[in-house]
Design a protein around this motif. Structure first.
Motif, PDB file in Angstrom:
ATOM      1  N   ASN A  87      50.129 -16.905  31.900  1.00 10.33           N
ATOM      2  CA  ASN A  87      49.722 -17.773  32.994  1.00 10.33           C
ATOM      3  C   ASN A  87      48.378 -17.356  33.583  1.00 10.33           C
ATOM      4  OD1 ASN A  87      50.513 -15.412  34.217  1.00 10.33           O
ATOM      5  ND2 ASN A  87      52.074 -16.334  35.505  1.00 10.33           N
ATOM      6  N   LEU A  88      47.703 -16.430  32.937  1.00 13.80           N
ATOM      7  CA  LEU A  88      46.418 -15.943  33.418  1.00 13.80           C
ATOM      8  C   LEU A  88      45.460 -15.802  32.243  1.00 13.80           C
ATOM      9  CD1 LEU A  88      44.692 -14.684  35.731  1.00 13.80           C
ATOM     10  CD2 LEU A  88      45.671 -12.483  35.085  1.00 13.80           C
ATOM     11  N   VAL A  89      44.276 -16.380  32.387  1.00 17.04           N
ATOM     12  CA  VAL A  89      43.217 -16.206  31.404  1.00 17.04           C
ATOM     13  C   VAL A  89      42.212 -15.243  32.024  1.00 17.04           C
ATOM     14  CG1 VAL A  89      41.367 -17.325  30.110  1.00 17.04           C
ATOM     15  CG2 VAL A  89      43.540 -18.510  30.432  1.00 17.04           C
ATOM     16  N   LYS A  90      41.915 -14.180  31.303  1.00 18.18           N
ATOM     17  CA  LYS A  90      40.937 -13.195  31.768  1.00 18.18           C
ATOM     18  C   LYS A  90      39.743 -13.196  30.832  1.00 18.18           C
ATOM     19  CE  LYS A  90      43.433  -9.618  34.253  1.00 18.18           C
ATOM     20  NZ  LYS A  90      43.642  -8.173  34.350  1.00 18.18           N
ATOM     21  N   PHE A  91      38.561 -13.100  31.432  1.00 14.59           N
ATOM     22  CA  PHE A  91      37.339 -12.945  30.652  1.00 14.59           C
ATOM     23  C   PHE A  91      36.645 -11.694  31.155  1.00 14.59           C
ATOM     24  CE2 PHE A  91      32.858 -13.425  29.844  1.00 14.59           C
ATOM     25  CZ  PHE A  91      32.859 -13.745  28.505  1.00 14.59           C
ATOM     26  N   GLU A  92      36.396 -10.760  30.255  1.00 14.56           N
ATOM     27  CA  GLU A  92      35.814  -9.486  30.627  1.00 14.56           C
ATOM     28  C   GLU A  92      34.455  -9.302  29.967  1.00 14.56           C
ATOM     29  OE1 GLU A  92      37.121  -4.789  30.796  1.00 14.56           O
ATOM     30  OE2 GLU A  92      38.473  -6.266  29.965  1.00 14.56           O
ATOM     31  N   SER A  93      33.478  -8.874  30.766  1.00 14.35           N
ATOM     32  CA  SER A  93      32.130  -8.643  30.256  1.00 14.35           C
ATOM     33  C   SER A  93      31.611  -7.309  30.776  1.00 14.35           C
ATOM     34  CB  SER A  93      31.190  -9.763  30.701  1.00 14.35           C
ATOM     35  OG  SER A  93      29.868  -9.478  30.282  1.00 14.35           O
ATOM     36  N   ASP A  94      31.163  -6.456  29.869  1.00 15.87           N
ATOM     37  CA  ASP A  94      30.592  -5.171  30.268  1.00 15.87           C
ATOM     38  C   ASP A  94      29.102  -5.287  30.576  1.00 15.87           C
ATOM     39  OD1 ASP A  94      33.011  -3.863  29.944  1.00 15.87           O
ATOM     40  OD2 ASP A  94      32.626  -3.416  27.831  1.00 15.87           O
ATOM     41  N   SER A  95      28.477  -6.393  30.168  1.00 19.37           N
ATOM     42  CA  SER A  95      27.029  -6.493  30.311  1.00 19.37           C
ATOM     43  C   SER A  95      26.570  -7.325  31.512  1.00 19.37           C
ATOM     44  CB  SER A  95      26.419  -7.058  29.026  1.00 19.37           C
ATOM     45  OG  SER A  95      26.958  -8.325  28.750  1.00 19.37           O
ATOM     46  N   LEU A  96      27.493  -7.965  32.228  1.00 12.94           N
ATOM     47  CA  LEU A  96      27.106  -8.771  33.388  1.00 12.94           C
ATOM     48  C   LEU A  96      27.736  -8.217  34.658  1.00 12.94           C
ATOM     49  CD1 LEU A  96      27.565 -12.372  31.911  1.00 12.94           C
ATOM     50  CD2 LEU A  96      25.439 -11.107  32.162  1.00 12.94           C
TER      51      LEU A  96
END
Length: 161
Positions: free
Chosen positions: A27-36
Motif C-alpha cells: 500500500n506504499l510506493v517508495k522512491f529512493e534517490s541518493d543523488s538528490l
C-alpha cells in the motif's frame, strides 16, 4: 553451444535480480534517490504530479508534504487522491479512494467500505477492486518518478493503525 547457453542463463539471472515482485497487500510506493536532496525530490515530484494533471489540495514546502484534490474518473462511482511526502531522500506515495454511491455495477459488491470513507489504495487479490484502483495510480506515479529521476522504486506493505 555452451557459450550461448551460459549467456542465456546470465541474462535470465540478471533480469530476475532487477525485477521486483510487488507483495500482496502493498500500500506504499517508495522512491529512493541518493543523488538528490529532499528539496530537489519534492520539487521534482510536484512537477511529475502537475504534468500528470493533478491539482493540489495542500502543498507544504517546509515539511515536503503534498496532497492532491480528489479526482472522479468518468463512469466510475469513486474518487481518489494522492498523498506524497519526502524525507531522508525518499518519496513516499500513498493513494486514498472512496465510493461516492453504489459501485456494485462497476466493481462488484464491496460491503467492507462505507460510503464517503477514505480507504488506502493497496494491491489486493481482486484486480478490479476499489483499493486496486488507487494502487494502480500510485504505481503509475512511482513509474513516472523512476523514468524521470535518478533512483529506484520499491513497493512496501505499510502497517498502520
Amino acid at each position: 553451444m555452451k557459450r550461448l547457453l551460459s549467456l542465456i542463463i546470465c541474462f535470465v539471472f540478471v533480469n530476475i535480480g532487477y525485477s521486483q515482485e510487488i507483495p500482496k497487500g502493498a500500500n506504499l510506493v517508495k522512491f529512493e534517490s541518493d543523488s538528490l536532496t529532499d528539496f530537489e525530490l519534492f520539487r521534482a515530484s510536484v512537477m511529475v504530479l502537475k504534468k500528470a494533471g493533478f491539482a493540489f489540495d495542500q502543498l507544504d514546502k517546509d515539511f515536503y508534504l503534498c496532497s492532491t484534490k480528489p479526482i472522479k474518473p468518468d463512469k466510475i462511482n469513486l474518487e481518489y487522491r494522492i498523498e506524497l511526502s519526502v524525507y531522508e531522500n525518499i518519496i513516499e506515495i500513498r493513494s486514498f479512494v472512496k465510493s461516492i454511491g453504489n459501485i456494485a455495477g462497476n466493481y462488484g459488491s464491496i460491503s467492507s467500505i462505507s460510503e464517503n470513507a477514505w480507504e488506502r489504495g493497496a494491491k489486493r487479490s481482486l484486480g478490479t477492486s476499489l483499493w486496486m484502483y488507487g494502487w494502480k495510480r500510485q504505481v503509475a506515479i512511482g513509474k513516472r518518478m523512476d523514468d524521470n529521476l535518478p533512483g529506484k522504486v520499491s513497493y512496501i506493505v505499510e502497517e498502520f493503525k
